[in-house]
Design an enzyme around this catalytic site. Structure first.
Site, PDB file in Angstrom:
ATOM      1  N   THR A  73       0.096 -10.295  -2.203  1.00 51.52           N
ATOM      2  CA  THR A  73       1.045 -11.360  -1.851  1.00 51.52           C
ATOM      3  C   THR A  73       0.575 -12.110  -0.609  1.00 51.52           C
ATOM      4  OG1 THR A  73       2.961 -10.295  -2.869  1.00 51.52           O
ATOM      5  CG2 THR A  73       3.404 -11.818  -1.062  1.00 51.52           C
ATOM      6  N   ASN A 152       0.564 -10.562 -15.466  1.00 52.30           N
ATOM      7  CA  ASN A 152       0.997  -9.206 -15.132  1.00 52.30           C
ATOM      8  C   ASN A 152       1.970  -8.622 -16.144  1.00 52.30           C
ATOM      9  OD1 ASN A 152       2.341 -11.473 -13.710  1.00 52.30           O
ATOM     10  ND2 ASN A 152       3.869  -9.919 -13.213  1.00 52.30           N
ATOM     11  N   GLN A 180      -4.264  -8.356 -11.336  1.00 49.89           N
ATOM     12  CA  GLN A 180      -4.173  -7.474 -12.497  1.00 49.89           C
ATOM     13  C   GLN A 180      -5.516  -7.229 -13.174  1.00 49.89           C
ATOM     14  OE1 GLN A 180      -1.893  -5.555 -13.591  1.00 49.89           O
ATOM     15  NE2 GLN A 180      -0.077  -6.259 -12.505  1.00 49.89           N
ATOM     16  N   HIS A 202      -3.832  -1.561  -4.998  1.00 51.68           N
ATOM     17  CA  HIS A 202      -3.050  -0.524  -5.659  1.00 51.68           C
ATOM     18  C   HIS A 202      -2.986  -0.688  -7.170  1.00 51.68           C
ATOM     19  CE1 HIS A 202       0.960  -2.462  -6.617  1.00 51.68           C
ATOM     20  NE2 HIS A 202       0.447  -3.380  -5.826  1.00 51.68           N
ATOM     21  N   THR A 238      -5.121  -5.677  14.384  1.00 54.59           N
ATOM     22  CA  THR A 238      -5.998  -4.516  14.276  1.00 54.59           C
ATOM     23  C   THR A 238      -6.093  -4.054  12.825  1.00 54.59           C
ATOM     24  OG1 THR A 238      -5.395  -3.806  16.508  1.00 54.59           O
ATOM     25  CG2 THR A 238      -6.405  -2.153  15.069  1.00 54.59           C
ATOM     26  N   CYS A 325       7.829  -6.597  -9.707  1.00 57.09           N
ATOM     27  CA  CYS A 325       8.110  -7.420  -8.534  1.00 57.09           C
ATOM     28  C   CYS A 325       9.292  -8.370  -8.728  1.00 57.09           C
ATOM     29  CB  CYS A 325       6.866  -8.223  -8.162  1.00 57.09           C
ATOM     30  SG  CYS A 325       5.442  -7.195  -7.751  1.00 57.09           S
TER      31      CYS A 325
END
Length: 380
Positions: A73, A152, A180, A202, A238, A325
């Site tokens: 995203t 998706n 995807q 992921h 960071t 989502c």
């Protein structure tokens, strides 16, 4: 009780053992800040550099073209909004498709609110964008076209290379959300012809919370966040070294497994489809039969709602109605509506997606459970 068979790999995937082994030391022993000049920092900086090279290697890019982000995203927002910030004031037209993920559709709407004109190109009954329609939407002031690589929900693959052949000669930038597709099939940025490409870790064995944006060298783009100069200033803050290492490891694993993994996923997907059709002959396939992700099976069961079916089979199968989502609702999916699928067929739809941990036995048992639930709900 044993956990149900997991058929929702398009929502997220288990962290691969090889990936977990790679990231674990960076949560404890190797805690340095990559910006520090001492050995702890240099060690972390080297790990980030290696991971960046692994990400680049998977998609045929240069390491310097990879911007590491917190998720897909964020990468999509950086692609659209960052490019808009850098665009010539006379170039304020954007083209997207009607089936984009909210992570593209929402920043497109934000640009519309800022005075940009946005053209939404439709899809056919298989969920596929027409390159000819994209060409018709292009204008002298078009700055960017953003079309996802693979949907998706139904898994349909889009003709990105054909679209690139239209945008590149006109000097129009092309972004594709490949969240995807990366890790499930071979993706090469030069073969696709894209200027920007989004990756979600992921979706192929890395943990949630890490992604990347490919930005072709020379592409004008500006930062959205203000801070230090990490990620060439495009993503200050960071670095999350452990998850960056994990993304790199997942990319290296995918590079080693493809294309054999793609073929294995396709075999499992087709076996699942065959078993379901045998038990529920009126089952309807949604999406393109050929041009789709190798792991995705989106089907409509007749006479039942997908929600009731998955609830009845929940002890044995874990799957979804569509995108994880989107908010929970019984309305027709925006993707299915864009494809012209009627409410009755859409209400019986389920998305079944296999992954590298799925076995043939999983497919057989899941199919039997889904067919049994369908028959039970239909009073058979």
């Amino acid at each position: 009780m044993t956990d149900p068979i997991y058929l929702d790999h398009n929502a997220t995937t288990p962290v691969a053992p090889e990936v977990f082994a790679a990231l674990a030391p960076w949560l404890q022993s190797h805690f340095g800040n990559p910006s520090s000049s001492h050995v702890y920092g240099r060690r972390a900086a080297q790990a980030v550099a290696q991971a960046r090279a692994q990400v680049a290697g998977l998609i045929g890019a240069q390491p310097s073209e990879i911007v590491l982000t917190g998720c897909a995203t964020e990468a999509n927002n950086l692609a659209l909004l960052g490019l808009a910030r850098a665009a010539d004031s006379r170039m304020r037209h954007l083209v997207i498709s009607s089936i984009e993920h909210p992570a593209v559709a929402a920043p497109a709407q934000a640009l519309r609110d800022q005075g940009w004109e946005v053209t939404v190109v439709g899809v056919d009954e298989f969920g596929r964008v027409s390159a000819a329609e994209v060409e018709q939407a292009l204008r002298p002031d078009t700055a960017l076209v953003s079309v996802m690589h693979a949907n998706n929900e139904v898994g349909t693959l889009q003709p990105i290379a054909e679209i690139a052949a239209l945008t590149r000669p006109r000097g129009i930038l092309l972004h594709t959300d490949a969240a995807q597709s990366v890790g499930k099939l071979a993706v090469n940025v030069d073969a696709l012809g894209v200027d920007l490409l989004t990756i979600a870790g992921h979706k192929f064995g890395a943990p949630k919370g890490i992604g990347a944006l490919y930005v072709r060298a020379g592409t004008p783009i500006l930062h959205l966040l203000h801070g230090a100069d990490q990620e060439r200033g495009l993503r200050p803050g960071t670095e999350n070294v452990a998850l960056i290492v994990a993304l790199g490891a997942a990319c290296a694993l995918a590079a080693a497994e493809l294309p054999s993994l793609s073929e294995r996923l396709r075999t499992l997907r087709d076996r699942l489809h065959q078993r379901l059709v045998a038990g529920a002959p009126a089952l309807q396939l949604n999406g393109h039969r050929e041009h789709r992700l190798p792991n995705t099976l989106h089907v409509s069961f007749p006479g039942v709602t997908g929600r009731a079916l998955l609830a009845d089979a929940a002890d044995t199968v874990a799957a979804s109605l569509g995108s994880a989502c989107h908010s929970e609702q019984d309305a027709v999916s925006g993707v299915l509506a864009a494809m012209g699928i009627d409410a009755a067929r859409a209400s019986g739809a389920v998305r079944l997606s296999v992954g590298r941990t799925t076995s043939t036995d999983d497919v057989e048992r899941a199919a039997a459970a889904l067919v049994a639930s369908w028959a039970r709900l239909n009073g058979h």
